[in-house]
Scaffold this motif. Structure first.
Motif, PDB file in Angstrom:
ATOM      1  N   THR A 311     -13.357  58.644  86.818  1.00 17.95           N
ATOM      2  CA  THR A 311     -12.563  59.907  86.574  1.00 17.95           C
ATOM      3  C   THR A 311     -13.149  60.682  85.555  1.00 17.95           C
ATOM      4  O   THR A 311     -13.387  61.919  85.701  1.00 17.95           O
ATOM      5  CB  THR A 311     -11.213  59.224  85.996  1.00 17.95           C
ATOM      6  N   PRO A 312     -13.983  60.379  84.423  1.00 16.49           N
ATOM      7  CA  PRO A 312     -14.586  61.032  83.676  1.00 16.49           C
ATOM      8  C   PRO A 312     -15.933  62.018  84.165  1.00 16.49           C
ATOM      9  O   PRO A 312     -16.131  62.961  83.462  1.00 16.49           O
ATOM     10  CB  PRO A 312     -14.903  60.277  82.122  1.00 16.49           C
ATOM     11  N   TYR A 313     -16.420  61.308  85.161  1.00 15.55           N
ATOM     12  CA  TYR A 313     -17.785  61.698  85.642  1.00 15.55           C
ATOM     13  C   TYR A 313     -17.727  62.573  87.028  1.00 15.55           C
ATOM     14  O   TYR A 313     -18.391  63.342  87.258  1.00 15.55           O
ATOM     15  CB  TYR A 313     -18.447  60.606  85.690  1.00 15.55           C
ATOM     16  N   VAL A 314     -16.799  61.983  87.883  1.00 15.70           N
ATOM     17  CA  VAL A 314     -16.905  62.445  89.301  1.00 15.70           C
ATOM     18  C   VAL A 314     -15.501  62.840  89.719  1.00 15.70           C
ATOM     19  O   VAL A 314     -14.568  61.911  89.609  1.00 15.70           O
ATOM     20  CB  VAL A 314     -17.500  61.353  90.240  1.00 15.70           C
ATOM     21  N   ASP A 315     -15.218  63.921  90.173  1.00 23.99           N
ATOM     22  CA  ASP A 315     -13.786  64.396  90.600  1.00 23.99           C
ATOM     23  C   ASP A 315     -13.405  63.803  92.053  1.00 23.99           C
ATOM     24  O   ASP A 315     -14.491  63.580  92.874  1.00 23.99           O
ATOM     25  CB  ASP A 315     -13.556  65.975  90.229  1.00 23.99           C
ATOM     26  N   GLN A 316     -12.182  63.823  92.234  1.00 21.54           N
ATOM     27  CA  GLN A 316     -11.677  63.172  93.417  1.00 21.54           C
ATOM     28  C   GLN A 316     -12.140  64.166  94.650  1.00 21.54           C
ATOM     29  O   GLN A 316     -12.593  63.524  95.842  1.00 21.54           O
ATOM     30  CB  GLN A 316     -10.072  63.172  93.404  1.00 21.54           C
ATOM     31  N   ALA A 317     -12.294  65.402  94.623  1.00 19.44           N
ATOM     32  CA  ALA A 317     -12.801  66.231  95.616  1.00 19.44           C
ATOM     33  C   ALA A 317     -14.184  65.745  96.310  1.00 19.44           C
ATOM     34  O   ALA A 317     -14.407  65.793  97.286  1.00 19.44           O
ATOM     35  CB  ALA A 317     -12.682  67.839  95.432  1.00 19.44           C
ATOM     36  N   LEU A 318     -14.860  65.827  95.154  1.00 15.39           N
ATOM     37  CA  LEU A 318     -16.433  65.215  95.490  1.00 15.39           C
ATOM     38  C   LEU A 318     -16.438  64.035  96.041  1.00 15.39           C
ATOM     39  O   LEU A 318     -17.231  63.607  97.159  1.00 15.39           O
ATOM     40  CB  LEU A 318     -17.384  65.369  94.246  1.00 15.39           C
ATOM     41  N   LEU A 319     -15.536  62.968  95.590  1.00 15.56           N
ATOM     42  CA  LEU A 319     -15.544  61.682  96.171  1.00 15.56           C
ATOM     43  C   LEU A 319     -15.253  61.574  97.558  1.00 15.56           C
ATOM     44  O   LEU A 319     -15.673  61.061  98.280  1.00 15.56           O
ATOM     45  CB  LEU A 319     -14.501  60.847  95.378  1.00 15.56           C
ATOM     46  N   PRO A 339     -10.600  68.849  86.543  1.00 12.13           N
ATOM     47  CA  PRO A 339     -10.654  70.258  87.011  1.00 12.13           C
ATOM     48  C   PRO A 339     -12.008  70.806  87.466  1.00 12.13           C
ATOM     49  O   PRO A 339     -12.963  70.324  87.364  1.00 12.13           O
ATOM     50  CB  PRO A 339     -10.448  70.939  85.449  1.00 12.13           C
ATOM     51  N   GLY A 340     -11.830  71.850  88.159  1.00 10.63           N
ATOM     52  CA  GLY A 340     -13.115  72.207  88.850  1.00 10.63           C
ATOM     53  C   GLY A 340     -13.792  71.441  90.018  1.00 10.63           C
ATOM     54  O   GLY A 340     -12.942  70.663  90.381  1.00 10.63           O
ATOM     55  N   ALA A 341     -14.904  71.686  90.302  1.00 12.86           N
ATOM     56  CA  ALA A 341     -15.570  70.996  91.444  1.00 12.86           C
ATOM     57  C   ALA A 341     -16.565  70.235  91.119  1.00 12.86           C
ATOM     58  O   ALA A 341     -17.360  70.850  90.043  1.00 12.86           O
ATOM     59  CB  ALA A 341     -15.738  72.057  92.654  1.00 12.86           C
ATOM     60  N   GLY A 342     -17.040  69.290  91.881  1.00 15.96           N
ATOM     61  CA  GLY A 342     -18.488  68.668  91.620  1.00 15.96           C
ATOM     62  C   GLY A 342     -18.340  67.590  90.541  1.00 15.96           C
ATOM     63  O   GLY A 342     -17.158  67.009  90.478  1.00 15.96           O
ATOM     64  N   VAL A 343     -19.483  67.522  89.790  1.00 15.58           N
ATOM     65  CA  VAL A 343     -19.637  66.487  88.995  1.00 15.58           C
ATOM     66  C   VAL A 343     -19.224  66.859  87.618  1.00 15.58           C
ATOM     67  O   VAL A 343     -19.695  67.710  87.143  1.00 15.58           O
ATOM     68  CB  VAL A 343     -20.898  65.804  88.918  1.00 15.58           C
TER      69      VAL A 343
END
Length: 371
Positions: A311-319, A339-343
Protein backbone atom coordinates in the motif's frame (compact mmCIF):
# COMPACT_ATOMS: atom_id res chain seq x y z
CA UNK A 1 -16.50 41.58 68.48
CA UNK A 2 -12.96 40.19 68.32
CA UNK A 3 -12.95 39.46 72.03
CA UNK A 4 -16.25 37.60 72.03
CA UNK A 5 -16.80 33.92 71.38
CA UNK A 6 -18.11 34.94 67.99
CA UNK A 7 -21.60 33.49 67.98
CA UNK A 8 -23.22 33.09 64.55
CA UNK A 9 -25.03 36.40 64.69
CA UNK A 10 -21.68 38.24 64.88
CA UNK A 11 -20.12 36.38 61.97
CA UNK A 12 -21.51 38.62 59.22
CA UNK A 13 -20.70 41.70 61.23
CA UNK A 14 -17.07 40.62 61.56
CA UNK A 15 -16.85 39.92 57.84
CA UNK A 16 -17.97 43.51 57.19
CA UNK A 17 -15.36 44.78 59.64
CA UNK A 18 -12.69 42.72 57.87
CA UNK A 19 -13.74 44.14 54.50
CA UNK A 20 -12.91 47.61 55.78
CA UNK A 21 -9.43 46.61 56.96
CA UNK A 22 -6.36 47.55 54.96
CA UNK A 23 -2.60 47.21 55.13
CA UNK A 24 -2.58 50.37 57.28
CA UNK A 25 -4.83 48.79 59.93
CA UNK A 26 -3.57 47.75 63.35
CA UNK A 27 -1.44 44.58 62.82
CA UNK A 28 -2.92 43.04 65.96
CA UNK A 29 -6.45 43.53 64.65
CA UNK A 30 -5.47 42.02 61.30
CA UNK A 31 -3.91 39.03 63.04
CA UNK A 32 -6.95 38.43 65.26
CA UNK A 33 -9.33 38.68 62.31
CA UNK A 34 -7.19 36.23 60.35
CA UNK A 35 -7.24 33.82 63.30
CA UNK A 36 -11.00 34.08 63.54
CA UNK A 37 -11.54 33.30 59.86
CA UNK A 38 -9.11 30.38 60.04
CA UNK A 39 -11.10 28.90 62.94
CA UNK A 40 -14.27 29.20 60.86
CA UNK A 41 -12.73 27.67 57.71
CA UNK A 42 -12.87 30.93 55.82
CA UNK A 43 -9.40 30.28 54.49
CA UNK A 44 -9.39 32.64 51.52
CA UNK A 45 -10.38 35.54 53.74
CA UNK A 46 -7.78 34.53 56.30
CA UNK A 47 -5.08 34.39 53.62
CA UNK A 48 -6.05 37.88 52.52
CA UNK A 49 -5.75 39.28 56.05
CA UNK A 50 -2.49 37.43 56.77
CA UNK A 51 -0.99 38.87 53.61
CA UNK A 52 -2.09 42.38 54.56
CA UNK A 53 -0.38 41.95 57.92
CA UNK A 54 2.80 40.78 56.17
CA UNK A 55 2.46 37.25 57.55
CA UNK A 56 3.33 35.75 54.18
CA UNK A 57 4.78 32.54 55.55
CA UNK A 58 1.67 31.87 57.55
CA UNK A 59 -0.56 32.68 54.58
CA UNK A 60 1.29 30.17 52.40
CA UNK A 61 1.22 27.60 55.21
CA UNK A 62 -2.53 27.99 55.46
CA UNK A 63 -2.95 27.48 51.70
CA UNK A 64 -0.80 24.37 51.80
CA UNK A 65 -2.43 22.89 54.89
CA UNK A 66 -5.99 23.35 53.63
CA UNK A 67 -5.22 23.17 49.89
CA UNK A 68 -6.69 26.61 49.32
CA UNK A 69 -6.92 27.27 45.58
CA UNK A 70 -4.57 30.14 44.86
CA UNK A 71 -5.96 32.65 42.42
CA UNK A 72 -3.78 35.17 40.64
CA UNK A 73 -5.10 37.92 42.92
CA UNK A 74 -4.29 35.89 46.04
CA UNK A 75 -0.84 35.09 44.72
CA UNK A 76 -0.09 38.77 44.25
CA UNK A 77 -1.25 39.54 47.77
CA UNK A 78 1.03 36.84 49.16
CA UNK A 79 4.02 38.12 47.20
CA UNK A 80 6.27 40.28 49.40
CA UNK A 81 7.47 43.52 47.90
CA UNK A 82 11.08 43.54 46.77
CA UNK A 83 13.44 44.86 49.45
CA UNK A 84 10.69 44.47 52.06
CA UNK A 85 12.45 41.47 53.57
CA UNK A 86 15.51 39.27 53.23
CA UNK A 87 15.92 38.19 49.59
CA UNK A 88 16.48 34.53 50.49
CA UNK A 89 13.40 34.44 52.72
CA UNK A 90 11.33 36.11 50.01
CA UNK A 91 12.52 33.61 47.42
CA UNK A 92 11.60 30.74 49.76
CA UNK A 93 8.05 32.05 50.14
CA UNK A 94 7.69 32.42 46.37
CA UNK A 95 9.12 28.94 45.77
CA UNK A 96 6.62 27.35 48.17
CA UNK A 97 3.77 29.28 46.61
CA UNK A 98 4.90 28.28 43.11
CA UNK A 99 5.06 24.60 44.05
CA UNK A 100 1.52 24.74 45.38
CA UNK A 101 0.28 26.52 42.23
CA UNK A 102 1.92 23.81 40.14
CA UNK A 103 0.32 21.09 42.25
CA UNK A 104 -3.05 22.77 41.74
CA UNK A 105 -2.55 22.85 37.98
CA UNK A 106 -2.03 26.61 37.74
CA UNK A 107 1.10 26.17 35.65
CA UNK A 108 1.39 29.69 34.26
CA UNK A 109 0.97 31.18 37.74
CA UNK A 110 3.58 28.74 39.03
CA UNK A 111 5.90 29.87 36.24
CA UNK A 112 5.46 33.48 37.26
CA UNK A 113 6.23 32.80 40.92
CA UNK A 114 9.22 30.59 40.18
CA UNK A 115 10.53 33.38 37.93
CA UNK A 116 10.08 35.93 40.70
CA UNK A 117 11.93 33.55 43.00
CA UNK A 118 14.82 33.53 40.54
CA UNK A 119 14.40 29.91 39.44
CA UNK A 120 13.83 30.15 35.69
CA UNK A 121 14.45 26.45 35.11
CA UNK A 122 11.57 25.40 37.37
CA UNK A 123 9.51 28.21 35.87
CA UNK A 124 10.09 26.75 32.41
CA UNK A 125 9.23 23.23 33.54
CA UNK A 126 5.95 24.51 34.96
CA UNK A 127 5.15 26.42 31.78
CA UNK A 128 5.83 23.33 29.68
CA UNK A 129 3.03 21.56 31.53
CA UNK A 130 0.62 24.30 30.51
CA UNK A 131 1.05 23.36 26.85
CA UNK A 132 0.85 27.03 25.83
CA UNK A 133 3.27 26.91 22.91
CA UNK A 134 3.27 30.65 22.26
CA UNK A 135 4.16 31.48 25.88
CA UNK A 136 6.76 28.68 25.99
CA UNK A 137 8.54 30.07 22.92
CA UNK A 138 8.40 33.60 24.31
CA UNK A 139 9.66 32.62 27.77
CA UNK A 140 12.51 30.53 26.37
CA UNK A 141 13.54 33.39 24.13
CA UNK A 142 13.77 35.82 27.05
CA UNK A 143 15.32 33.42 29.60
CA UNK A 144 18.65 33.22 27.77
CA UNK A 145 19.72 29.99 29.47
CA UNK A 146 21.04 27.01 27.48
CA UNK A 147 19.17 24.42 29.54
CA UNK A 148 15.91 26.31 28.97
CA UNK A 149 16.58 26.53 25.23
CA UNK A 150 17.00 22.75 25.20
CA UNK A 151 13.79 22.18 27.18
CA UNK A 152 11.90 24.38 24.72
CA UNK A 153 13.38 22.57 21.74
CA UNK A 154 12.52 19.18 23.22
CA UNK A 155 8.94 20.28 23.87
CA UNK A 156 8.50 21.67 20.36
CA UNK A 157 9.66 18.38 18.89
CA UNK A 158 6.64 16.74 20.51
CA UNK A 159 4.41 18.89 18.28
CA UNK A 160 3.59 18.59 14.58
CA UNK A 161 6.79 20.42 13.68
CA UNK A 162 7.15 18.99 10.18
CA UNK A 163 3.88 20.67 9.19
CA UNK A 164 4.54 23.90 11.12
CA UNK A 165 7.46 25.88 9.66
CA UNK A 166 7.63 28.36 12.53
CA UNK A 167 7.91 25.55 15.08
CA UNK A 168 10.63 23.88 13.02
CA UNK A 169 12.47 27.19 12.85
CA UNK A 170 12.19 27.67 16.62
CA UNK A 171 13.55 24.17 17.33
CA UNK A 172 16.63 24.85 15.24
CA UNK A 173 17.11 28.30 16.76
CA UNK A 174 16.82 27.08 20.36
CA UNK A 175 19.21 24.17 19.90
CA UNK A 176 21.62 26.47 18.04
CA UNK A 177 21.55 29.07 20.83
CA UNK A 178 22.17 26.32 23.37
CA UNK A 179 25.02 24.98 21.23
CA UNK A 180 23.31 21.60 21.68
CA UNK A 181 25.07 19.96 18.75
CA UNK A 182 23.89 16.48 19.69
CA UNK A 183 20.29 17.71 19.72
CA UNK A 184 20.69 19.40 16.35
CA UNK A 185 22.22 16.24 14.90
CA UNK A 186 19.28 14.17 16.15
CA UNK A 187 16.75 16.72 14.90
CA UNK A 188 18.15 16.88 11.38
CA UNK A 189 18.21 13.08 11.39
CA UNK A 190 14.50 13.18 12.27
CA UNK A 191 13.93 15.69 9.44
CA UNK A 192 15.58 13.28 7.03
CA UNK A 193 13.36 10.44 8.17
CA UNK A 194 10.25 12.57 7.65
CA UNK A 195 11.37 13.33 4.10
CA UNK A 196 11.71 9.60 3.47
CA UNK A 197 8.63 8.33 5.30
CA UNK A 198 6.14 11.02 4.34
CA UNK A 199 7.42 12.38 1.04
CA UNK A 200 9.86 9.75 -0.26
CA UNK A 201 12.23 12.59 -1.11
CA UNK A 202 15.71 11.14 -0.76
CA UNK A 203 17.40 14.22 -2.14
CA UNK A 204 16.14 16.40 0.69
CA UNK A 205 16.76 13.58 3.15
CA UNK A 206 20.39 13.55 2.05
CA UNK A 207 20.67 17.28 2.69
CA UNK A 208 19.22 16.92 6.17
CA UNK A 209 21.56 14.02 6.95
CA UNK A 210 24.55 16.10 5.92
CA UNK A 211 23.46 18.75 8.41
CA UNK A 212 23.09 15.99 11.01
CA UNK A 213 26.62 14.82 10.25
CA UNK A 214 27.98 18.34 10.64
CA UNK A 215 26.54 18.72 14.13
CA UNK A 216 27.31 15.16 15.16
CA UNK A 217 30.96 15.80 14.33
CA UNK A 218 30.86 18.95 16.50
CA UNK A 219 29.24 17.02 19.34
CA UNK A 220 31.86 14.26 19.18
CA UNK A 221 34.74 16.71 18.96
CA UNK A 222 38.26 15.52 18.31
CA UNK A 223 38.77 12.31 16.33
CA UNK A 224 35.20 12.51 15.01
CA UNK A 225 36.21 10.65 11.86
CA UNK A 226 37.02 7.54 13.91
CA UNK A 227 33.76 7.68 15.88
CA UNK A 228 31.42 4.79 15.05
CA UNK A 229 28.34 6.99 15.02
CA UNK A 230 29.94 9.37 12.54
CA UNK A 231 31.03 6.48 10.33
CA UNK A 232 27.57 4.92 10.41
CA UNK A 233 25.97 8.23 9.45
CA UNK A 234 28.44 8.72 6.60
CA UNK A 235 27.49 5.29 5.30
CA UNK A 236 23.78 6.16 5.50
CA UNK A 237 24.37 9.39 3.62
CA UNK A 238 26.17 7.50 0.88
CA UNK A 239 23.27 5.10 0.44
CA UNK A 240 20.60 7.81 0.59
CA UNK A 241 22.38 10.01 -1.93
CA UNK A 242 23.01 7.03 -4.18
CA UNK A 243 19.31 6.18 -4.18
CA UNK A 244 18.41 9.85 -4.67
CA UNK A 245 20.17 9.69 -8.04
CA UNK A 246 18.29 6.61 -9.16
CA UNK A 247 15.62 8.47 -11.14
CA UNK A 248 18.22 10.32 -13.22
CA UNK A 249 20.07 7.07 -13.77
CA UNK A 250 16.86 5.43 -15.02
CA UNK A 251 16.80 7.87 -17.92
CA UNK A 252 20.49 7.80 -18.78
CA UNK A 253 21.37 4.16 -18.04
CA UNK A 254 18.32 2.04 -17.13
CA UNK A 255 20.29 -1.22 -16.99
CA UNK A 256 22.68 0.29 -14.45
CA UNK A 257 19.72 1.62 -12.46
CA UNK A 258 18.23 -1.87 -12.26
CA UNK A 259 21.60 -3.30 -11.22
CA UNK A 260 22.04 -0.68 -8.45
CA UNK A 261 18.51 -1.29 -7.13
CA UNK A 262 18.96 -5.05 -7.08
CA UNK A 263 22.27 -4.75 -5.24
CA UNK A 264 20.76 -2.35 -2.70
CA UNK A 265 17.81 -4.69 -2.11
CA UNK A 266 20.24 -7.45 -1.13
CA UNK A 267 22.16 -5.34 1.39
CA UNK A 268 21.45 -6.72 4.91
CA UNK A 269 21.14 -3.33 6.64
CA UNK A 270 19.75 -1.29 3.76
CA UNK A 271 16.71 -0.14 5.72
CA UNK A 272 18.90 1.85 8.09
CA UNK A 273 19.12 4.27 5.17
CA UNK A 274 16.68 3.40 2.37
CA UNK A 275 13.27 1.77 2.64
CA UNK A 276 13.39 -1.50 0.74
CA UNK A 277 9.82 -0.86 -0.43
CA UNK A 278 11.03 2.27 -2.22
CA UNK A 279 13.73 0.27 -3.98
CA UNK A 280 11.25 -2.27 -5.31
CA UNK A 281 8.76 0.49 -6.13
CA UNK A 282 11.42 2.11 -8.30
CA UNK A 283 11.86 -1.17 -10.19
CA UNK A 284 8.09 -1.61 -10.57
CA UNK A 285 7.76 1.92 -11.93
CA UNK A 286 10.62 1.42 -14.38
CA UNK A 287 9.30 -1.88 -15.72
CA UNK A 288 5.73 -0.54 -15.98
CA UNK A 289 6.88 2.54 -17.91
CA UNK A 290 8.80 0.35 -20.36
CA UNK A 291 5.80 -2.02 -20.71
CA UNK A 292 7.86 -4.90 -19.28
CA UNK A 293 4.94 -6.16 -17.18
CA UNK A 294 6.39 -9.61 -16.55
CA UNK A 295 9.37 -8.05 -14.75
CA UNK A 296 7.07 -5.60 -12.97
CA UNK A 297 4.98 -8.57 -11.81
CA UNK A 298 8.12 -10.37 -10.65
CA UNK A 299 9.18 -7.32 -8.61
CA UNK A 300 5.76 -7.06 -6.96
CA UNK A 301 5.77 -10.77 -6.13
CA UNK A 302 9.22 -10.39 -4.58
CA UNK A 303 7.82 -7.62 -2.37
CA UNK A 304 5.03 -9.92 -1.27
CA UNK A 305 7.43 -12.77 -0.49
CA UNK A 306 9.47 -10.38 1.64
CA UNK A 307 6.27 -9.36 3.48
CA UNK A 308 6.57 -5.78 2.27
CA UNK A 309 3.17 -4.10 2.56
CA UNK A 310 2.35 -2.84 -0.93
CA UNK A 311 0.00 0.00 0.00
CA UNK A 312 2.60 2.68 0.80
CA UNK A 313 4.48 2.02 -2.41
CA UNK A 314 2.25 0.78 -5.26
CA UNK A 315 -1.34 1.87 -5.81
CA UNK A 316 -4.15 -0.49 -6.71
CA UNK A 317 -4.65 0.89 -10.21
CA UNK A 318 -1.08 0.09 -11.21
CA UNK A 319 -1.29 -3.35 -9.63
CA UNK A 320 -4.38 -4.13 -11.68
CA UNK A 321 -2.65 -2.98 -14.85
CA UNK A 322 0.39 -5.17 -14.17
CA UNK A 323 -1.52 -8.29 -13.15
CA UNK A 324 -4.01 -7.91 -16.00
CA UNK A 325 -1.11 -7.81 -18.45
CA UNK A 326 0.17 -11.18 -17.15
CA UNK A 327 -3.31 -12.70 -16.95
CA UNK A 328 -3.62 -12.80 -13.18
CA UNK A 329 -5.86 -11.33 -10.50
CA UNK A 330 -4.30 -8.36 -8.72
CA UNK A 331 -3.84 -8.79 -4.96
CA UNK A 332 -6.23 -6.71 -2.87
CA UNK A 333 -4.43 -4.30 -0.63
CA UNK A 334 -5.57 -3.25 2.81
CA UNK A 335 -6.85 0.30 3.11
CA UNK A 336 -7.86 2.72 0.44
CA UNK A 337 -6.01 2.90 -2.88
CA UNK A 338 -3.19 5.39 -2.98
CA UNK A 339 -4.06 8.80 -4.39
CA UNK A 340 -2.85 9.61 -7.86
CA UNK A 341 -1.54 7.08 -10.33
CA UNK A 342 1.55 4.95 -10.60
CA UNK A 343 4.06 4.20 -7.88
CA UNK A 344 4.08 5.95 -4.54
CA UNK A 345 7.79 6.30 -4.28
CA UNK A 346 10.93 6.75 -6.27
CA UNK A 347 14.39 7.90 -5.50
CA UNK A 348 14.10 11.57 -6.18
CA UNK A 349 10.91 12.46 -4.41
CA UNK A 350 8.46 13.94 -6.77
CA UNK A 351 6.55 16.84 -8.02
CA UNK A 352 3.47 15.37 -6.38
CA UNK A 353 4.86 15.80 -2.89
CA UNK A 354 3.60 18.86 -1.07
CA UNK A 355 6.11 21.52 -0.17
CA UNK A 356 5.34 24.17 2.44
CA UNK A 357 7.21 23.44 5.66
CA UNK A 358 9.69 21.23 3.78
CA UNK A 359 10.84 24.29 1.89
CA UNK A 360 11.33 25.97 5.26
CA UNK A 361 13.64 23.15 6.31
CA UNK A 362 15.78 23.78 3.26
CA UNK A 363 15.91 27.47 4.10
CA UNK A 364 16.86 26.70 7.70
CA UNK A 365 19.71 24.49 6.50
CA UNK A 366 20.97 27.38 4.34
CA UNK A 367 20.73 29.77 7.28
CA UNK A 368 22.68 27.43 9.53
CA UNK A 369 25.40 27.19 6.91
CA UNK A 370 25.74 30.95 7.04
CA UNK A 371 26.18 30.99 10.83
Amino acid sequence: ALNLSSPPRLFDALRKIADDLSADSDPEVLAKCAEFFMQHNQHEKAVHLLSMSNQYDKAVDLCMEHDVLITEDMAERMTPEKNSMDAIARAEILQRMAKLCKKQGSFQLACKKFTQAGDKLKAMKSLLQSGDTEKIIFFAGTARQPDIYVLAGNYLQSLDWHNEPEIMKSIIQFYSKAKAHDKLAAFYDACAQVEIDEYRDYEKAGGALRESLKYLAKAVGTNAESDQRVQNLQQRIGLVESFAGIRKLAKSDPDEMVSVCEKMAEMPDIETAVRIGDIFAQLVEHYAETQNFSEAHRAVETMRRKNIVLTPYVDQALLETIYSAVGQQAPVQEGAPAPGAGVRGGGGGGAAAEEGPREEMGEEIDEEDDN
